[in-house]
Design an enzyme around this catalytic site. Sequence first.
Site, PDB file in Angstrom:
ATOM      1  N   TRP A   1       0.903  -1.158   0.000  1.00 19.80           N
ATOM      2  CA  TRP A   1       0.000   0.000   0.000  1.00 19.80           C
ATOM      3  C   TRP A   1       0.936   1.199   0.000  1.00 19.80           C
ATOM      4  O   TRP A   1       1.608   1.467   0.993  1.00 19.80           O
ATOM      5  CB  TRP A   1      -0.881  -0.021   1.255  1.00 19.80           C
ATOM      6  CG  TRP A   1      -1.918   1.058   1.251  1.00 19.80           C
ATOM      7  CD1 TRP A   1      -3.179   0.987   0.702  1.00 19.80           C
ATOM      8  CD2 TRP A   1      -1.819   2.363   1.841  1.00 19.80           C
ATOM      9  NE1 TRP A   1      -3.842   2.168   0.906  1.00 19.80           N
ATOM     10  CE2 TRP A   1      -3.037   3.029   1.593  1.00 19.80           C
ATOM     11  CE3 TRP A   1      -0.829   3.040   2.537  1.00 19.80           C
ATOM     12  CZ2 TRP A   1      -3.297   4.327   2.033  1.00 19.80           C
ATOM     13  CZ3 TRP A   1      -1.073   4.333   2.965  1.00 19.80           C
ATOM     14  CH2 TRP A   1      -2.305   4.963   2.715  1.00 19.80           C
TER      15      TRP A   1
ATOM     16  N   ASN B   1       7.255  -3.187   6.045  1.00 15.69           N
ATOM     17  CA  ASN B   1       5.943  -2.577   6.303  1.00 15.69           C
ATOM     18  C   ASN B   1       6.170  -1.492   7.347  1.00 15.69           C
ATOM     19  O   ASN B   1       6.682  -1.780   8.426  1.00 15.69           O
ATOM     20  CB  ASN B   1       4.982  -3.658   6.824  1.00 15.69           C
ATOM     21  CG  ASN B   1       3.705  -3.080   7.423  1.00 15.69           C
ATOM     22  OD1 ASN B   1       3.131  -3.659   8.327  1.00 15.69           O
ATOM     23  ND2 ASN B   1       3.259  -1.955   6.923  1.00 15.69           N
ATOM     24  N   GLY B   2       5.806  -0.250   7.011  1.00 15.79           N
ATOM     25  CA  GLY B   2       5.994   0.853   7.958  1.00 15.79           C
ATOM     26  C   GLY B   2       6.529   2.065   7.221  1.00 15.79           C
ATOM     27  O   GLY B   2       6.435   2.138   5.988  1.00 15.79           O
TER      28      GLY B   2
ATOM     29  N   GLU C   1     -21.851   6.270  10.135  1.00  8.94           N
ATOM     30  CA  GLU C   1     -21.306   4.983   9.723  1.00  8.94           C
ATOM     31  C   GLU C   1     -21.908   4.545   8.382  1.00  8.94           C
ATOM     32  O   GLU C   1     -21.204   4.031   7.516  1.00  8.94           O
ATOM     33  CB  GLU C   1     -21.561   3.942  10.833  1.00  8.94           C
ATOM     34  CG  GLU C   1     -21.166   2.525  10.540  1.00  8.94           C
ATOM     35  CD  GLU C   1     -19.688   2.318  10.184  1.00  8.94           C
ATOM     36  OE1 GLU C   1     -18.885   3.260  10.270  1.00  8.94           O
ATOM     37  OE2 GLU C   1     -19.369   1.198   9.759  1.00  8.94           O
TER      38      GLU C   1
ATOM     39  N   GLU D   1     -16.953   4.533   0.966  1.00  3.96           N
ATOM     40  CA  GLU D   1     -15.699   3.792   0.811  1.00  3.96           C
ATOM     41  C   GLU D   1     -15.781   2.652  -0.183  1.00  3.96           C
ATOM     42  O   GLU D   1     -14.779   2.317  -0.804  1.00  3.96           O
ATOM     43  CB  GLU D   1     -15.152   3.316   2.161  1.00  3.96           C
ATOM     44  CG  GLU D   1     -15.953   2.259   2.852  1.00  3.96           C
ATOM     45  CD  GLU D   1     -15.363   1.888   4.218  1.00  3.96           C
ATOM     46  OE1 GLU D   1     -14.147   1.914   4.374  1.00  3.96           O
ATOM     47  OE2 GLU D   1     -16.149   1.561   5.119  1.00  3.96           O
TER      48      GLU D   1
ATOM     49  N   HIS E   1     -29.066  23.638   9.240  1.00  2.66           N
ATOM     50  CA  HIS E   1     -27.976  24.604   9.376  1.00  2.66           C
ATOM     51  C   HIS E   1     -26.995  24.524   8.206  1.00  2.66           C
ATOM     52  O   HIS E   1     -25.858  24.937   8.331  1.00  2.66           O
ATOM     53  CB  HIS E   1     -27.245  24.375  10.708  1.00  2.66           C
ATOM     54  CG  HIS E   1     -28.173  24.516  11.875  1.00  2.66           C
ATOM     55  ND1 HIS E   1     -28.562  25.738  12.373  1.00  2.66           N
ATOM     56  CD2 HIS E   1     -28.833  23.582  12.591  1.00  2.66           C
ATOM     57  CE1 HIS E   1     -29.401  25.548  13.374  1.00  2.66           C
ATOM     58  NE2 HIS E   1     -29.580  24.242  13.529  1.00  2.66           N
TER      59      HIS E   1
END
Length: 611
Positions: A73, A99-100, A484, A491, A507
Site C-alpha cells: 500500500w 511494512n511501515g 457509519e 468507501e 444549518h
Amino acid sequence: MCGIVGYIGKREAYPIIIKGLKRLEYRGYDSAGVALLNGGLKVFKKKGKVSELEGSVSADATKSNLGIGHTRWATHGEPNDINAHPHVSQNGKLAIIHNGIIENYQSLKTELEQKGHKFKSQTDSEVVIHLVEEILLNNSCSLEEAVRLALNEIIGAYAICVISEDDKSQLIAARKGSPLVIGIGDGEFFVASDATPIIEYTNNVVYLDDYEIAIIRDGELIVKSIEDVIKTPFIHKLEMELESIEKGGFPHFMLKEIYEQPKSIRDCLRGRLIATDSHLNLNGMLQFMNKFTNAERLIFVACGTSWHAGLVAEYLFEDIARVNVEVEYASEFRYRNPVIRENDIVVAISQSGETADTLAAIEMAKSKGATIFGVCNVVGSSISRASHAGAYIHAGPEIGVASTKAFTGQVTVLTMMALILGLKKGTLTENRFRELIFALDQIPNKIQKILDDTSSVKKIAETFQFAKNFLYLGRGYNFPVALEGALKLKEISYIHAEGYPAAEMKHGPIALIDEDMPVVFIAPKDSTYEKIISNIQEVKARKGKVIAIVTEGEKDIFNMSDYVVEIPATEECLQPLLSSIPLQLLSYYVAINRGCNVDQPRNLAKSVTVE
Ligand code: F6R
C-alpha cells in the site's frame, strides 16, 4: 498497511508465500513481489494484485526453501514495478521487505549516495537494505549484526524481513511499530504481518515485540533485543479456524461478514452474558473496577468506523453510567497536547489493534498516567498488548476492507461495559439492568431477522445505484449510525455521502436537497421519533427522496417515506446494533450494482499502520 510473508524450511517457499500474500491483500494491493533463493537471489515484482505477480515468476526460481514476499500500500513512491518490494542491495545479494515508514530515510539516503550507493526506487524502504550492505562492507560482522546496527540508525516504524544470497539457511526479521508474527512449525518457520498466512501450517506463534529481532537460522529461532540481549520468546497457541478466513460460499468477504453478525455477536456475549441469571461480566473490567467507578472521564480514541462505535459509546456511558465522555479522533488527540488526568480512562477501540494513530494516542495517554482499556478484535495485536486491560470483541477475522461485524462487535462490548458500570455505580437499577441484558441477548436473533429478508434493501440499492450524493440523517443513538452508513457507502461505492444529526440539516446541508437527493433517515421508534418526523417533512417539502429505516409495524414514517426498510423493535440504546445492518447491506448492494470491488476498494487498506 502492506503485508509481509516469509518462509524458511523444507517445503517450497513460493506457494506458501503467494497464498499468504493473498490472505494479506486486505493490507494493501497496489503492487506485490517475492524474493527467492535458488542458486542466487531471484526477485520478481509487479504493479497490481498478487495474481498479476504470479504470472511473472519463472518456474525454476520457485524451487526454493527460503523466500520473502510483500503486498504493498504505497506511501513513498507511486505504485509501479520498481517501487514494489522486495528491494535489493547494490550488489544484488541482499533483499528486504518492509511494512511501515522510515522517517529519516532522506538523510540516510543522502549519506549513502555520497558513499556511492545508487537507488532504484522512490521508496523509503530501499534505504534500509543499502544501509545494511554499507555496514557489512565496513565492519566484518554477520548479517544479523549488520541488520541490528542498521535498525539502531533508523527512525520510524518497521516490520522487516531480510535474506541474503550468501546464507541460504537464514532469515532475519524485526519489528518496531508494525506487526510481525512468527509461526513455528516442525523444522520450518513462517513470518507474516498477521497469523492468517500461518494458521494453515501451525498453531504455535510468537508475536515479536517492538525493538526485537528474530534470527531464524539452521532450524532454530533466536529472539534478541535491538541492544543484542537474548530474549525468551513466549509461544502462543492460535485458536483461529482456517474456515474463518475463507469466503465460505459468499461472493465477497464483506457479505459473509455482514451475515456472520448474529454469530459474531453471540460469540462476543458468550460466557459474559447469561440473561436468565442476570449475569454480565467482562473479566478485563473486573481488575480495574475501582478505576472505572472513580473515573472522572472516559476518553474514547479511535479512527474511522471504530470512532463511530466510540460515538455510540458516548451516548451509552452518559445515559447509563452517568460519566463524562469524550470521543477523540486518535490522529488529532495524539498531537493536541490534551489534558489527561490520572483518573481518566482512555478506551482505545480498534478492529485490527494495529492502527498507528490509535496506538500512538494510547502510548501518549499512558505516559501521562491514564489507564488504558483496549477494545480490539485481533487477539495479541499491538493495541491489545499496549493496554493495561481490555475486552476482545471476538468477531473473528474481518477481511473485507469495509468494517461491518467489527462495528457491531465493538458496540456490543461497549454496551456491556456501560451496563456493568451503570449497575456498579447505581445509576442503573437492577430491574432496568435485567431488562437491558435480556434485550441485548435478543439482538443476534433480531439481526438474523433483518438478514432473512433483504428484498427492500436490494430494491433501494437498484433504484439509487446511479445517485451522485447521499445524505444520512439520524438523531440520538442513531446519529453515529448515520455517520457509519455514509462512510460505508462512500468507501466501497465511491458515491459521495454525508452523515449528519438530523436537526443539523437545517444549518446547511438542507441546501443540497432537491429531487435527485436520496436522504436516508435512521428513524426507528424512540424518544426522538416526533422530532425526526418533522425533519422528514422538511426533506419532503424540498422534494428529496426519503429512504427510512423504521421499526416494524410503525405507520407514520412508513406512509410518508418513498422507501422503507423495517427492523425489529428493541431498546433505544441497542438500536445501533440493528439499524446499522440495513445500511451495511445498502452500501454493499449499491457497490455491487456499480461493479465496484467491495472487498478491496481503491486507495484503502484494512490496517492503517502508518499515520
Ligand atoms: C471503515 C474502516 C476504517 C477503520 C479504521 C480504523 O470501514 O474499516 O474506517 O475503522 O481504519 O481501523 P481499526 O478499527 O483497525 O483501528
